[in-house]
Design an enzyme around this catalytic site. Structure first.
Site, mmCIF file in Angstrom:
data_model
loop_
_atom_site.group_PDB
_atom_site.id
_atom_site.type_symbol
_atom_site.label_atom_id
_atom_site.label_comp_id
_atom_site.label_asym_id
_atom_site.label_seq_id
_atom_site.Cartn_x
_atom_site.Cartn_y
_atom_site.Cartn_z
ATOM 1 N N PHE A 132 -6.952 -19.016 28.196
ATOM 2 C CA PHE A 132 -7.009 -19.816 27.313
ATOM 3 C C PHE A 132 -6.222 -18.343 25.946
ATOM 4 O O PHE A 132 -6.976 -17.179 26.301
ATOM 5 C CB PHE A 132 -8.424 -19.412 27.108
ATOM 6 C CG PHE A 132 -9.172 -20.330 27.666
ATOM 7 C CD1 PHE A 132 -9.058 -21.572 27.064
ATOM 8 C CD2 PHE A 132 -9.239 -20.259 29.621
ATOM 9 C CE1 PHE A 132 -9.513 -22.647 28.183
ATOM 10 C CE2 PHE A 132 -10.297 -21.266 29.824
ATOM 11 C CZ PHE A 132 -9.952 -22.678 29.074
ATOM 12 N N ASP A 133 -6.005 -18.859 25.267
ATOM 13 C CA ASP A 133 -5.687 -17.736 23.695
ATOM 14 C C ASP A 133 -7.677 -17.419 22.817
ATOM 15 O O ASP A 133 -8.452 -18.276 23.337
ATOM 16 C CB ASP A 133 -5.010 -18.136 22.425
ATOM 17 C CG ASP A 133 -5.063 -17.601 21.494
ATOM 18 O OD1 ASP A 133 -5.202 -16.311 21.370
ATOM 19 O OD2 ASP A 133 -5.044 -17.956 20.866
ATOM 20 N N GLY A 134 -7.560 -16.698 21.820
ATOM 21 C CA GLY A 134 -9.286 -16.716 22.105
ATOM 22 C C GLY A 134 -8.947 -17.234 20.459
ATOM 23 O O GLY A 134 -10.159 -18.286 19.990
ATOM 24 N N PHE B 37 -3.601 -22.551 26.824
ATOM 25 C CA PHE B 37 -4.048 -22.926 25.633
ATOM 26 C C PHE B 37 -4.040 -21.943 24.440
ATOM 27 O O PHE B 37 -4.196 -21.070 24.511
ATOM 28 C CB PHE B 37 -5.504 -23.134 25.353
ATOM 29 C CG PHE B 37 -6.285 -24.223 26.527
ATOM 30 C CD1 PHE B 37 -5.195 -25.962 26.243
ATOM 31 C CD2 PHE B 37 -5.758 -24.659 27.958
ATOM 32 C CE1 PHE B 37 -5.495 -26.923 27.808
ATOM 33 C CE2 PHE B 37 -6.119 -25.447 29.007
ATOM 34 C CZ PHE B 37 -5.796 -26.538 28.507
#
Length: 318
Positions: free
Chosen positions: A177-179, A293
């Site tokens: 995941f991106d933040g 993502f």
């Protein structure tokens, strides 16, 4: 002392970085055990016809993600044989003429227990997703249905398939995941657009203030709940699910704020990598996730160049 690290790239790899309280663990364990539904457009599979028979035997690069879900199901069934909390994949197709080919490919790959093919018009999609309590919807191309799904509270993204995908683990589902604008809201990203100095000052002042939920927080919660169940059965080092945060934030105040936010949610991430603005492709090539993502076109493009199945997350306000 300013915690910002020096160097071109600030990496922070933290295993089990957020210790969950007993209360938090009980919260995730007490959730109703319904199937975890992942709905996907059949177009993401890029089915190929065999030259002589014309029958498709391949589900394309997205197959690795689906098979990883199947491996998680195998472990869950082994340790929780009565549980209904298993991954279920809805493969959505709007072309009746393709249904037989799709069904045949599913049987050849021995995925009948996992995948249910559906034929439906786009106008019926959102209602069907809601009826099935869909946890994640992956579209093959941008469209109004993605935005509508997000507005209805359904986690959604646009899946992009690389020309040549990297080899990935056959026994462990790896999700990156991106933040900002993915796990977290885009509040800090909006500040960043006004300038880097303003962003750093904003994060310094708010380092202990949790960010608001992003569109993929709920999906991370699902993965964490499954991890807890499996680790309770002794699958700690060999857990079939591993989660990552790969962010352009540094390991300074902005990185601390990301970790503090996860802790405030009672969530843990298995590994965090802070790239301080560097490209994500090389690190993703090392991790070799089944799915990644991110909300930025540049990171999606770079990840695809490294053979990573990448999903573009677009806020419902865009």
């Amino acid at each position: 002392m300013d915690p910002v690290m020096n160097g071109e790239i600030a990496h922070s790899r933290l295993t089990n970085m957020c210790d969950m309280s007993t209360q938090s663990k009980r919260k995730y364990e007490s959730q109703s055990e319904i199937p975890i539904t992942v709905a996907m457009s059949s177009k993401v599979f890029n089915m190929e016809k065999q030259p002589q028979s014309g029958i498709s035997t391949s589900l394309g690069p997205a197959l690795s993600f689906v098979k990883a879900l199947q491996e998680v199901n195998v472990k869950l069934k082994e340790h929780y044989p009565e549980s209904q909390e298993l991954f279920k994949v809805l493969l959505i197709n709007d072309s009746p003429s393709e249904f037989d080919r799709l069904n045949n490919a599913i049987k050849i790959q021995e995925l009948e227990e996992l995948i249910t093919p559906l034929i439906m018009e786009k106008e019926c999609l959102i209602n069907e997703l809601k009826k099935n309590n869909t946890h994640l919807y992956l579209a093959a191309a941008p469209g109004l249905e993605v935005q509508e799904a997000l507005r209805e509270g359904i986690t959604a993204a646009i899946m992009n398939i690389p020309e040549t995908a990297v080899e990935v683990s056959e026994t462990q589902l790896r999700v990156v995941f991106d933040g900002d604008a993915v796990l977290f809201s885009d509040e800090s990203e909006r500040v960043f657009r006004t300038g880097l100095a303003a962003f750093h000052e904003h994060e310094r002042k708010n380092v202990d203030v949790p960010m608001k939920d992003g569109p993929f927080k709920k999906f991370l919660e699902v993965l964490k709940r499954l991890q807890i169940k499996l680790r309770n059965k002794g699958l700690t080092r060999n857990c079939p699910i591993r989660t990552y945060l790969v962010t352009s934030r540094s390991a300074g105040y902005d990185g601390y704020r990301a970790l503090n936010t996860l802790r405030s949610w009672g969530l843990e991430i298995d590994e965090a990598v802070f790239l301080r603005g560097s490209k994500k492709g090389p690190m993703l090539e090392v991790i070799r996730p089944h799915i990644f993502f991110d909300d930025q076109d540049c990171h999606i493009t770079n990840a695809l160049q490294y053979g990573i199945v990448s999903c573009h997350v677009k806020c419902s306000s865009e």
